[in-house]
Design an enzyme around this catalytic site. Structure first.
Site, short mmCIF file in Angstrom:
data_model
loop_
_atom_site.label_atom_id
_atom_site.label_comp_id
_atom_site.label_asym_id
_atom_site.label_seq_id
_atom_site.Cartn_x
_atom_site.Cartn_y
_atom_site.Cartn_z
N PHE A 1 24.15 -32.73 -21.39
CA PHE A 1 25.52 -32.25 -21.41
C PHE A 1 25.63 -30.92 -20.69
CE2 PHE A 1 24.56 -34.51 -25.32
CZ PHE A 1 25.61 -35.40 -25.47
N ASP A 2 26.69 -30.74 -19.92
CA ASP A 2 27.09 -29.41 -19.51
C ASP A 2 27.72 -28.73 -20.72
OD1 ASP A 2 27.75 -27.25 -17.79
OD2 ASP A 2 29.77 -28.05 -17.54
N GLY A 3 27.89 -27.42 -20.66
CA GLY A 3 28.42 -26.69 -21.81
C GLY A 3 29.92 -26.52 -21.79
#
Length: 301
Positions: free
Chosen positions: A160-162
């Site tokens: 996941f990106d943040g």
């Protein structure tokens, strides 16, 4: 067959994400719905090739084999009619996928069935369907065509990106408006203040509850945060996850480096990011879902 889904982690997926429907979709675009229906019926006994999300779905369903009671389920949500969808179910049976529930909407968007099925995540090749799901509070992503690969590793790996994915886009708004220096200063000043939740927070929480049913050394699910952030902006991220009581297995703070090689090193089965350019780059290495949420996806005035 269980009549309750409330105790399961449920992923909804479109037929075009699960299988390669490129040929039939071209017939639909070039010749219309009737020609598409006729094509699907004529080929309903021809097994479809695997799509970008197939390896992810296959690994996800295999988790049930490690548990006394099934805890995951995949729902098929499709714009096909039930008649033309017969080819899809024939292919599901051919590959031995345990998918038994579906909604065929005959040209209409299927996102309205996400809530009744209790879905935690929706994966599709149709951006408008994905945006409809996100607007109703469901984690959703548009799969980006690229170079996804089946991996021998049996562990299911989510990356996941943040900002604007796990977290809100509040910090990204500052970056977009005022630049990197202002972003870094704001994050340093707010290091003790948890970020708001993004569209994938709920899915990550449900995923961690499932992980908790396994011993750490034998868990078939692994998660990673792969973000362009770097120190000192890392501290707020770490403290936010701590405040949420969410554990991420691996965290990679890249300071703006391209993410693709790191995602391949992690062995991601899918990576979720809000930025179209990042998604296009990552898709050269792993299956990638674009999350059309936040300031990066607002129309440019």
């Amino acid at each position: 067959m269980s009549t309750q889904l409330s105790d399961k982690l449920v992923i909804a997926i479109s037929s075009r994400a699960l299988f390669n429907l490129g040929d039939s979709h071209r017939v639909f675009e070039e010749q219309g719905l009737e020609a598409f229906a006729a094509y699907q019926i004529d080929h309903e006994n021809d097994v479809l090739e695997k799509g970008d999300a197939f390896p992810l779905v296959q690994k996800f369903l295999q988790i049930n084999q490690r548990l006394e009671e099934p805890r995951v389920e995949v729902i098929l949500l499709s714009r096909n009619s039930a008649d033309t969808g017969l080819r899809v179910f024939n292919s599901i049976e051919h590959y031995g996928l345990d998918i038994t529930r579906a909604a065929f909407c005959n040209g209409e968007s299927p996102w309205r069935y996400i809530a009744p099925f209790g879905c935690h995540l929706f994966l599709s090749s149709d951006g408008s369907d994905v945006r409809g799901a996100l607007e109703r509070g469901v984690a959703a992503a548009t799969l980006v065509a690229g170079s996804s690969h089946e991996r021998d590793d049996e562990t299911l790996r989510f990356a996941f990106d943040g900002d604007a994915v796990i977290f809100s886009d509040e910090a990204e708004q500052i970056f977009k408006r005022d630049g990197l220096a202002a972003f870094a200063a704001a994050e340093r000043a707010s290091a003790q203040q948890p970020l708001g939740g993004g569209p994938f927070k709920g899915f990550l929480e449900a995923l961690q509850q499932l992980q908790a049913e396994f011993a750490a050394e034998s868990c078939p699910i692994r998660t990673a945060l792969v973000t362009a952030r770097s120190a000192p902006a890392h501290e707020r991220v770490i403290r936010t996850l701590r405040a949420w009581n969410i554990r991420i297995d691996e965290s990679v703070f890249l300071g703006g480096l391209p993410k693709g090689e790191f995602l391949r090193a992690f062995g991601a089965d899918v990576f979720f990011d809000d930025q179209p350019a990042h998604c296009a780059s990552a898709a050269e290495h792993v299956a990638t879902g674009h999350v059309p949420h936040g300031v990066a996806n607002e129309p440019v005035s």
